[in-house]
Design an enzyme around this catalytic site. Structure first.
Site, PDB file in Angstrom:
ATOM      1  N   ARG A 123      25.584  62.616  82.174  1.00 59.95           N
ATOM      2  CA  ARG A 123      26.992  61.942  81.372  1.00 59.95           C
ATOM      3  C   ARG A 123      26.283  61.259  80.419  1.00 59.95           C
ATOM      4  O   ARG A 123      25.574  61.381  80.369  1.00 59.95           O
ATOM      5  CB  ARG A 123      27.477  60.945  82.804  1.00 59.95           C
ATOM      6  CG  ARG A 123      27.899  61.143  83.763  1.00 59.95           C
ATOM      7  CD  ARG A 123      28.144  60.105  84.765  1.00 59.95           C
ATOM      8  NE  ARG A 123      28.889  58.797  84.872  1.00 59.95           N
ATOM      9  CZ  ARG A 123      29.623  57.996  84.973  1.00 59.95           C
ATOM     10  NH1 ARG A 123      29.291  57.565  86.227  1.00 59.95           N
ATOM     11  NH2 ARG A 123      30.494  57.426  84.922  1.00 59.95           N
ATOM     12  N   ASP A 316      39.702  53.170  87.352  1.00 58.63           N
ATOM     13  CA  ASP A 316      38.743  54.365  88.541  1.00 58.63           C
ATOM     14  C   ASP A 316      39.684  53.892  90.045  1.00 58.63           C
ATOM     15  O   ASP A 316      38.971  54.709  90.193  1.00 58.63           O
ATOM     16  CB  ASP A 316      37.492  53.357  89.377  1.00 58.63           C
ATOM     17  CG  ASP A 316      36.368  53.157  88.209  1.00 58.63           C
ATOM     18  OD1 ASP A 316      35.833  54.006  87.551  1.00 58.63           O
ATOM     19  OD2 ASP A 316      35.718  52.322  88.232  1.00 58.63           O
ATOM     20  N   LYS A 343      33.424  60.752  84.009  1.00 57.26           N
ATOM     21  CA  LYS A 343      32.957  59.746  85.251  1.00 57.26           C
ATOM     22  C   LYS A 343      32.094  60.593  86.558  1.00 57.26           C
ATOM     23  O   LYS A 343      31.488  61.621  85.915  1.00 57.26           O
ATOM     24  CB  LYS A 343      34.537  59.429  85.846  1.00 57.26           C
ATOM     25  CG  LYS A 343      35.136  58.930  85.624  1.00 57.26           C
ATOM     26  CD  LYS A 343      34.623  57.462  84.475  1.00 57.26           C
ATOM     27  CE  LYS A 343      35.348  56.652  83.974  1.00 57.26           C
ATOM     28  NZ  LYS A 343      34.551  54.781  83.494  1.00 57.26           N
TER      29      LYS A 343
HETATM   30  C1  S3P Z   1      32.032  50.052  85.405  1.00 57.85           C
HETATM   31  C2  S3P Z   1      32.735  50.132  84.175  1.00 57.85           C
HETATM   32  C3  S3P Z   1      33.534  51.239  84.121  1.00 57.85           C
HETATM   33  C4  S3P Z   1      33.904  51.773  85.235  1.00 57.85           C
HETATM   34  C5  S3P Z   1      32.787  52.062  86.439  1.00 57.85           C
HETATM   35  C6  S3P Z   1      31.569  50.798  86.342  1.00 57.85           C
HETATM   36  C7  S3P Z   1      31.285  48.615  85.405  1.00 57.85           C
HETATM   37  O1  S3P Z   1      32.912  52.485  83.159  1.00 57.85           O
HETATM   38  O2  S3P Z   1      34.709  53.169  86.024  1.00 57.85           O
HETATM   39  O3  S3P Z   1      33.233  52.265  87.860  1.00 57.85           O
HETATM   40  O4  S3P Z   1      30.955  48.362  85.905  1.00 57.85           O
HETATM   41  O5  S3P Z   1      31.520  47.680  83.960  1.00 57.85           O
HETATM   42  P1  S3P Z   1      32.860  52.308  81.818  1.00 57.85           P
HETATM   43  O6  S3P Z   1      32.852  51.564  81.325  1.00 57.85           O
HETATM   44  O7  S3P Z   1      32.583  53.694  81.193  1.00 57.85           O
HETATM   45  O8  S3P Z   1      34.366  52.517  81.544  1.00 57.85           O
END
Ligand code: S3P
Length: 429
Positions: A123, A316, A343
């Protein structure tokens, strides 16, 4: 890894469950509790593997954290009292842990090394490393800091004004954590509003943060004080049973204590647009994070278009929305969701590959997918690919498949919803 057989459901899913605590809020409660001064008590904490990784990292940074099931007590001594760890900080599968923690470590005068599992190793970390380096942190890592392992030598930070190249609450939060330790005012400009749990929590811990349209401002050097946090249920976990309630014949499900933060409720808008039989009752107003009860019943659904500003509000939930779309009349198009590719797995690939094995009419596009609904799903051997949300989507699919399905790597589900099968069984009786 774990392989399980799942049979279809002939009688419908019925009853009531309280979904487990929100993953994003559980992580943040440990992080803020650890950098605040005084005792923080967290209730309804999510006992998923990801959040347990966050607890383990903060213990290695010298924070006393007591845990008794869903109750966690954190004895914070302030950001400056975090200690140089003598072990590697292992975040497991958790992107939120590594990205937010890097933001905290950036401003602390010691060295630390962060690693995670094989998914974390793929990632992108540049999205946090770049702004944190701009603020003055010394961060290195594989391929010049693009990937883990990351090595952070924190130090004095300068505030920045940073325009996020992608809509990401994780990146926004990493910069805000660093901003708490920086000289001056940090400004973060989001292309589209993302989940605002970090901003709400800063206020809950007595800090000041403001927002004007898509620009967030935070003064450095603020002291935060311990508090009490009751974690609302995770709407991203509720989503699996919201969809199950709509697509499994003869179902009626009530979900209590679901977080209804407006930056997270895109799934409810989609369900409404698709014609779901659903009732949402908000609980008495809470300034911290709103919650409510949602009831869903088997529904006749129609296809929809999902694009633009709603995407971060349901990012998500796209795997389970894809399954929902296979059971709607007409075509569903999901666009502007490039972020799915980075993801826990490349979720455009894994959703399309696995749903195709079950006979769905689904095509991948560069930024989403196109699903033609009204297909009967068949049995097959399918794989979570180690991604909790793909595993749960496939387990819900099994409920309407004509034959049984065999799910490989089902244990990944414990990352965000360890009681998932218990809840599914409870609703099946
Ligand atoms: C999250 C932000 C999202 C989400 C992840 C949790 C968080 O990711 O997909 O499951 O807790 O801030 P991204 O910030 O990469 O979009």
């Amino acid at each position: 890894m774990e392989l399980i057989t799942l049979k279809n459901n002939k009688h419908g899913l019925k009853g009531e469950i309280a979904v487990p605590g929100d993953k994003s809020i559980s992580h943040r409660s440990i992080m803020f509790g650890s950098i605040a001064i005084g005792k923080t008590t967290v209730t309804n904490f999510l006992l998923g593997d990801d959040c347990l990784s966050t607890i383990s990292c903060f213990r290695k940074l010298g924070v006393l954290i007591e845990q008794d099931n869903e109750k966690v007590v954190i004895h914070g001594k302030g950001m400056a009292k975090l200690q140089e760890p003598n072990e590697i900080l292992d975040v497991g599968n958790s992107g939120t842990t590594i990205r937010l923690l890097t933001g905290i470590l950036a401003g602390l005068h010691f060295h630390s090394t962060l690693i995670g599992d094989s998914s974390i190793g793929k990632r992108p970390m540049t999205r946090v490393v770049t702004p944190l380096r701009e603020m003055g942190a010394k961060i290195d890592g594989r391929e010049e800091g693009k990937y883990t392992p990351l090595s952070v030598r924190g130090g004095k930070l300068q505030s920045i004004t940073y325009r996020l190249p992608v809509a990401s609450a994780q990146v926004k939060s990493a910069i805000l954590f660093a901003g708490l330790n920086a000289d001056g005012t940090t400004r973060v400009i989001e292309p589209v509003a993302t989940r605002d749990h970090t901003e709400r929590m800063i206020q809950r811990f007595g800090g000041k943060i403001s927002r004007q349209e898509n620009e967030i401002q935070l003064e450095g050097g603020q002291k935060l004080s311990g508090t009490e946090i009751h974690v609302p249920g995770d709407i991203s976990s509720a989503a699996f049973f919201l969809v199950a309630g709509c697509i499994v014949p003869n179902s009626s499900i009530t979900l209590r204590n679901v977080g209804l933060n407006p930056t997270r409720t895109g799934i409810l808008e989609v369900l409404q647009n698709m014609g779901a039989s659903m009732d949402v009752q908000q609980d008495a107003a809470d300034a911290f994070e709103p919650t409510g009860t949602i009831k869903v019943m088997t529904s006749k659904l129609k296809g929809t278009i999902i694009e633009g500003e709603i995407i971060p509000k349901l990012i998500d939930e796209i795997p389970i929305i894809a399954l929902l779309a296979t059971q709607a009349d007409g075509v569903t198009v999901i666009k502007d969701a490039h972020e799915l590719k980075v993801k826990e797995t490349n979720r455009i690939d894994t959703v399309v590959t696995e749903l195709k094995k079950l006979g769905a009419d689904i095509q991948a596009t560069d930024d989403g997918m196109i699903i033609t609904g009204g297909t009967k799903l068949t049995g097959a051997k399918v794989d979570s690919h180690g991604d909790h949300r793909i595993g749960m989507m496939l387990a819900i699919a099994s409920q309407i498949c004509e034959e049984e399905i065999i799910l490989e790597n089902a244990d990944a589900i414990a990352v965000s919803y360890p009681d998932f099968f218990e809840h599914l069984n409870k609703l099946s009786i």
